[in-house]
Structure formats: structure tokens, C-alpha cells
Design a protein around this motif. Sequence first.
Motif, PDB file in Angstrom:
ATOM      1  N   LEU A 197      -0.631  -3.096   3.221  1.00  0.00           N
ATOM      2  CA  LEU A 197       0.229  -2.116   3.899  1.00  0.00           C
ATOM      3  C   LEU A 197       1.649  -2.103   3.373  1.00  0.00           C
ATOM      4  N   SER A 198       2.167  -3.246   2.959  1.00  0.00           N
ATOM      5  CA  SER A 198       3.544  -3.293   2.460  1.00  0.00           C
ATOM      6  C   SER A 198       3.702  -2.548   1.134  1.00  0.00           C
ATOM      7  N   GLU A 199       2.603  -2.213   0.476  1.00  0.00           N
ATOM      8  CA  GLU A 199       2.646  -1.504  -0.802  1.00  0.00           C
ATOM      9  C   GLU A 199       2.394  -0.005  -0.665  1.00  0.00           C
ATOM     10  N   ILE A 200       2.141   0.470   0.556  1.00  0.00           N
ATOM     11  CA  ILE A 200       1.836   1.877   0.785  1.00  0.00           C
ATOM     12  C   ILE A 200       3.114   2.625   1.153  1.00  0.00           C
ATOM     13  N   SER A 201       3.251   3.844   0.625  1.00  0.00           N
ATOM     14  CA  SER A 201       4.396   4.698   0.923  1.00  0.00           C
ATOM     15  C   SER A 201       3.920   6.095   1.280  1.00  0.00           C
ATOM     16  N   ILE A 202       4.805   6.866   1.899  1.00  0.00           N
ATOM     17  CA  ILE A 202       4.504   8.256   2.244  1.00  0.00           C
ATOM     18  C   ILE A 202       5.398   9.147   1.384  1.00  0.00           C
ATOM     19  N   TYR A 203       4.778  10.137   0.748  1.00  0.00           N
ATOM     20  CA  TYR A 203       5.524  11.044  -0.119  1.00  0.00           C
ATOM     21  C   TYR A 203       6.598  11.793   0.667  1.00  0.00           C
ATOM     22  N   THR A 204       7.796  11.880   0.061  1.00  0.00           N
ATOM     23  CA  THR A 204       8.903  12.613   0.675  1.00  0.00           C
ATOM     24  C   THR A 204       9.614  13.436  -0.391  1.00  0.00           C
ATOM     25  N   HIS A 205      10.556  14.249   0.066  1.00  0.00           N
ATOM     26  CA  HIS A 205      11.386  15.043  -0.842  1.00  0.00           C
ATOM     27  C   HIS A 205      12.711  14.346  -1.117  1.00  0.00           C
ATOM     28  N   THR A 206      12.791  13.054  -0.928  1.00  0.00           N
ATOM     29  CA  THR A 206      14.013  12.290  -1.178  1.00  0.00           C
ATOM     30  C   THR A 206      14.123  11.976  -2.663  1.00  0.00           C
ATOM     31  N   THR A 207      15.238  11.392  -3.059  1.00  0.00           N
ATOM     32  CA  THR A 207      15.422  11.038  -4.469  1.00  0.00           C
ATOM     33  C   THR A 207      14.433   9.949  -4.902  1.00  0.00           C
ATOM     34  N   ASP A 208      14.034   9.083  -3.964  1.00  0.00           N
ATOM     35  CA  ASP A 208      13.047   8.051  -4.279  1.00  0.00           C
ATOM     36  C   ASP A 208      11.648   8.635  -4.413  1.00  0.00           C
ATOM     37  N   GLY A 209      11.380   9.734  -3.720  1.00  0.00           N
ATOM     38  CA  GLY A 209      10.080  10.380  -3.783  1.00  0.00           C
ATOM     39  C   GLY A 209       9.072   9.853  -2.778  1.00  0.00           C
ATOM     40  N   ALA A 210       9.432   8.772  -2.079  1.00  0.00           N
ATOM     41  CA  ALA A 210       8.519   8.199  -1.080  1.00  0.00           C
ATOM     42  C   ALA A 210       9.300   7.267  -0.163  1.00  0.00           C
ATOM     43  N   THR A 211       8.748   7.074   1.028  1.00  0.00           N
ATOM     44  CA  THR A 211       9.313   6.135   2.001  1.00  0.00           C
ATOM     45  C   THR A 211       8.244   5.100   2.316  1.00  0.00           C
ATOM     46  N   PRO A 212       8.591   3.815   2.265  1.00  0.00           N
ATOM     47  CA  PRO A 212       7.591   2.777   2.560  1.00  0.00           C
ATOM     48  C   PRO A 212       6.999   2.939   3.962  1.00  0.00           C
ATOM     49  N   LEU A 213       5.703   2.670   4.067  1.00  0.00           N
ATOM     50  CA  LEU A 213       4.987   2.782   5.329  1.00  0.00           C
ATOM     51  C   LEU A 213       5.637   1.919   6.410  1.00  0.00           C
ATOM     52  N   LYS A 214       6.101   0.743   6.036  1.00  0.00           N
ATOM     53  CA  LYS A 214       6.735  -0.163   7.004  1.00  0.00           C
ATOM     54  C   LYS A 214       7.945   0.503   7.657  1.00  0.00           C
ATOM     55  N   GLU A 215       8.772   1.178   6.872  1.00  0.00           N
ATOM     56  CA  GLU A 215       9.945   1.865   7.424  1.00  0.00           C
ATOM     57  C   GLU A 215       9.532   2.971   8.392  1.00  0.00           C
ATOM     58  N   VAL A 216       8.505   3.714   8.027  1.00  0.00           N
ATOM     59  CA  VAL A 216       8.018   4.801   8.881  1.00  0.00           C
ATOM     60  C   VAL A 216       7.487   4.226  10.193  1.00  0.00           C
ATOM     61  N   MET A 217       6.704   3.156  10.103  1.00  0.00           N
ATOM     62  CA  MET A 217       6.149   2.542  11.316  1.00  0.00           C
ATOM     63  C   MET A 217       7.247   1.933  12.189  1.00  0.00           C
ATOM     64  N   GLU A 218       8.273   1.349  11.576  1.00  0.00           N
ATOM     65  CA  GLU A 218       9.390   0.798  12.349  1.00  0.00           C
ATOM     66  C   GLU A 218      10.108   1.914  13.107  1.00  0.00           C
ATOM     67  N   LYS A 219      10.253   3.059  12.442  1.00  0.00           N
ATOM     68  CA  LYS A 219      10.909   4.192  13.099  1.00  0.00           C
ATOM     69  C   LYS A 219      10.059   4.713  14.262  1.00  0.00           C
ATOM     70  N   ILE A 220       8.758   4.823  14.040  1.00  0.00           N
ATOM     71  CA  ILE A 220       7.851   5.251  15.112  1.00  0.00           C
ATOM     72  C   ILE A 220       7.969   4.283  16.282  1.00  0.00           C
ATOM     73  N   HIS A 221       7.963   2.996  15.982  1.00  0.00           N
ATOM     74  CA  HIS A 221       8.016   1.984  17.037  1.00  0.00           C
ATOM     75  C   HIS A 221       9.341   2.031  17.799  1.00  0.00           C
ATOM     76  N   SER A 222      10.433   2.261  17.091  1.00  0.00           N
ATOM     77  CA  SER A 222      11.726   2.310  17.786  1.00  0.00           C
ATOM     78  C   SER A 222      11.832   3.534  18.686  1.00  0.00           C
ATOM     79  N   GLU A 223      11.156   4.627  18.320  1.00  0.00           N
ATOM     80  CA  GLU A 223      11.228   5.847  19.127  1.00  0.00           C
ATOM     81  C   GLU A 223      10.171   5.909  20.227  1.00  0.00           C
ATOM     82  N   PHE A 224       8.972   5.405  19.946  1.00  0.00           N
ATOM     83  CA  PHE A 224       7.857   5.569  20.880  1.00  0.00           C
ATOM     84  C   PHE A 224       7.421   4.272  21.554  1.00  0.00           C
ATOM     85  N   GLU A 225       7.881   3.137  21.064  1.00  0.00           N
ATOM     86  CA  GLU A 225       7.602   1.827  21.649  1.00  0.00           C
ATOM     87  C   GLU A 225       6.125   1.602  21.989  1.00  0.00           C
ATOM     88  N   GLY A 226       5.252   1.920  21.038  1.00  0.00           N
ATOM     89  CA  GLY A 226       3.837   1.627  21.213  1.00  0.00           C
ATOM     90  C   GLY A 226       2.985   2.751  21.760  1.00  0.00           C
TER      91      GLY A 226
END
Length: 147
Positions: free
Chosen positions: A49-78
Motif C-alpha cells: 500500500l505504501s507504494e500505491i498512488s492515485i493519479y492527479t493533475h499536480t506537478t508530481d502527477g500522483a498522490t500517495p495512497l497513504k496521504e489520501v487515506m489520512e485525509k479521508i480519516h481526518s475528515e470522516f473519522e472511520g
Amino acid sequence: MKFEEIAAVSGKGGLYKVLKPTKTGVILESLDGKKSKLVVGADAQVSILSEISIYTHTTDGATPLKEVMEKIHSEFEGDTGLDKKSGPDELKSFLKHVLPDYDEERVYVSDIKKLVTWYNLLSEIAPSSFASTEEQNSSEEEVSTEE
């Protein structure tokens, strides 16, 4: 449990904890409550999982799955209120809310379903996996100093 210890196997549903490598592959344990063990060979496609990313339109071209899940968790708390049976429009608007710059052409509804399913599973069995790396390191230090 850290994202570096969790894997997905292509063609198999669910998530697995990486137990140990073997000469010809790796031994995994399912995270679905059954705790069944699985030996996968080197020919299987295992993604950590730490090696998976989601494609984005950012300069990096992707956001790590961990960052996305952390954001989901901070907003929805499970509790996202979604599951794999949620409709495509609902899933897309969810990801758009969490990751506004995701690439809608390269991220499919099936990918979003996987994201939601994995998040729901991890929030149930391993909510500590959403802690930032700094938080995980500090909690590990606290444990080692208490011993």
C-alpha cells in the motif's frame, strides 16, 4: 500496523498483512478476520500500500495512497457512509471532495471502490495505520522507553 506491512494481491479481493518473504515469494495473512494465510509466488502481482498512488493533475502527477487515506480519516473519522455498492456518481464526488485534483480520466470507478473498501477495512481493524509517520515514530519511541 503500517502501510509498508499491508499488501493487495492482483486477482484476490481484500488486503493482506505481509508476514515474511520466502525464497520463491511471500507469506501473507488476510485482514478480513479469518486470518487465513496465503503463500504467493514471485509471479503474483503483490502491491504494498505504501507504494500505491492515485493519479492527479499536480506537478508530481500522483498522490500517495497513504496521504489520501489520512485525509479521508481526518475528515470522516472511520465512517465515509460509502461501500463497494455505492453508485458511480457518489463515489466520484467523494473522491473529488477528498482529492480535488484527481485525474478523472485515469482513475476509474473501480479504483475508487477499492479505495473505499480498503479504507473501511483499515479503519475497522487498524485505525492506527492512518497516523502520520511522525505520530507513528513518536508512539513507537514511547513504547520502547516504557519497557
